[in-house]
Write an enzyme that holds these catalytic residues in place. Structure first.
Site, PDB file in Angstrom:
ATOM      1  N   CYS A 110       0.850  -1.190   0.000  1.00 54.14           N
ATOM      2  CA  CYS A 110       0.000   0.000   0.000  1.00 54.14           C
ATOM      3  C   CYS A 110       0.882   1.235   0.000  1.00 54.14           C
ATOM      4  O   CYS A 110       1.496   1.545  -1.009  1.00 54.14           O
ATOM      5  CB  CYS A 110      -1.000  -0.005   1.148  1.00 54.14           C
ATOM      6  N   SER A 111       0.981   1.923   1.119  1.00 54.27           N
ATOM      7  CA  SER A 111       1.740   3.169   1.089  1.00 54.27           C
ATOM      8  C   SER A 111       2.334   3.507   2.455  1.00 54.27           C
ATOM      9  O   SER A 111       2.393   4.666   2.826  1.00 54.27           O
ATOM     10  CB  SER A 111       0.842   4.307   0.605  1.00 54.27           C
ATOM     11  N   CYS A 112       2.752   2.505   3.191  1.00 56.54           N
ATOM     12  CA  CYS A 112       3.370   2.759   4.497  1.00 56.54           C
ATOM     13  C   CYS A 112       4.576   3.685   4.315  1.00 56.54           C
ATOM     14  O   CYS A 112       5.385   3.487   3.412  1.00 56.54           O
ATOM     15  CB  CYS A 112       3.804   1.440   5.144  1.00 56.54           C
TER      16      CYS A 112
HETATM   17 FE    FE Z   1       1.819  -0.380   3.464  1.00 55.28          FE
END
Ligand code: FE
Length: 202
Positions: A110-112
């Site tokens: 995702c976009s951690c």
């Molecule tokens: Fe993530």
């Protein structure tokens, strides 16, 4: 909670704005959060945070070898000492670039991202293309992003998760030897701490 559920941010065709608002309404209604707190958080991310927090740590690491060693060895401890706290940095690891070794960060699921150190993530960081390709063909992706690396430079790709966020410690640019912390901080760009660029030359 499985890792997959943990990472699920983008699962619906409905706009993120609409979903966020609905979630916010629900949390307020349940008494779990209050709206003033949300507003102040957003305000903080838009105005007070951002890459300057991370940049200052990097500049200090360039100036003080002992600080650099500790920052790499136990980032969490150093962040605590430096009074850096906030969202998404419960556990951070710093990966130092050196001659022949380049580090780059992604979250493949995702976009951690270490928000409290770097501010809001750039749109490309969240794109499915970057997330998939930087793992498969990092050299090509970095070159396309304006960072051609020598063929014999080893590229290490670090996949962030909700447990561990990464920060790249870029190499101190040639010509910055005389600089103090304020000037050095300005050379440390957000992209250089994600690993898709070098620190700016003075
Ligand atoms: Fe993530």
């Amino acid at each position: 909670m499985t890792e997959n559920q943990d990472h699920r941010h983008e699962i619906d065709s409905q706009s993120p704005e609409a979903r966020t608002e609905a979630l916010e309404d629900l949390l307020v209604e349940k008494g779990l959060i209050d709206r003033a707190r949300i507003d102040s958080l957003i305000e903080r991310f838009e105005h007070d945070l951002g890459p300057m927090i991370g940049a200052r740590l990097i500049a200090k690491a360039w100036l003080e070898p002992d600080f650099r060693d500790r920052l790499v060895a136990d980032t969490d401890q150093v962040l605590q000492e430096e009074n850096v706290s906030g969202a998404e940095i419960e556990h951070v690891e710093v990966k130092a670039n050196e001659p022949g070794v380049h580090n780059v960060v992604v979250c493949t699921l995702c976009s951690c991202y270490p928000w409290a150190l770097l501010g809001l993530p750039p749109a490309w960081y969240k794109s499915p293309e970057y997330r998939a390709r930087v793992v498969r063909e990092p050299r090509k992706v970095l070159e396309e992003m304006g960072l051609p690396l020598e063929a014999d430079t080893e590229i290490r790709v670090w996949d962030s998760s909700s447990e561990t966020r990464f920060l790249v410690l870029p190499e101190r640019p040639v010509g910055s030897e005389h600089m103090e912390i304020e000037e050095l901080t300005e050379l440390v760009t957000r992209d250089s701490m994600i690993g898709v660029a070098k620190a700016q030359a003075p």
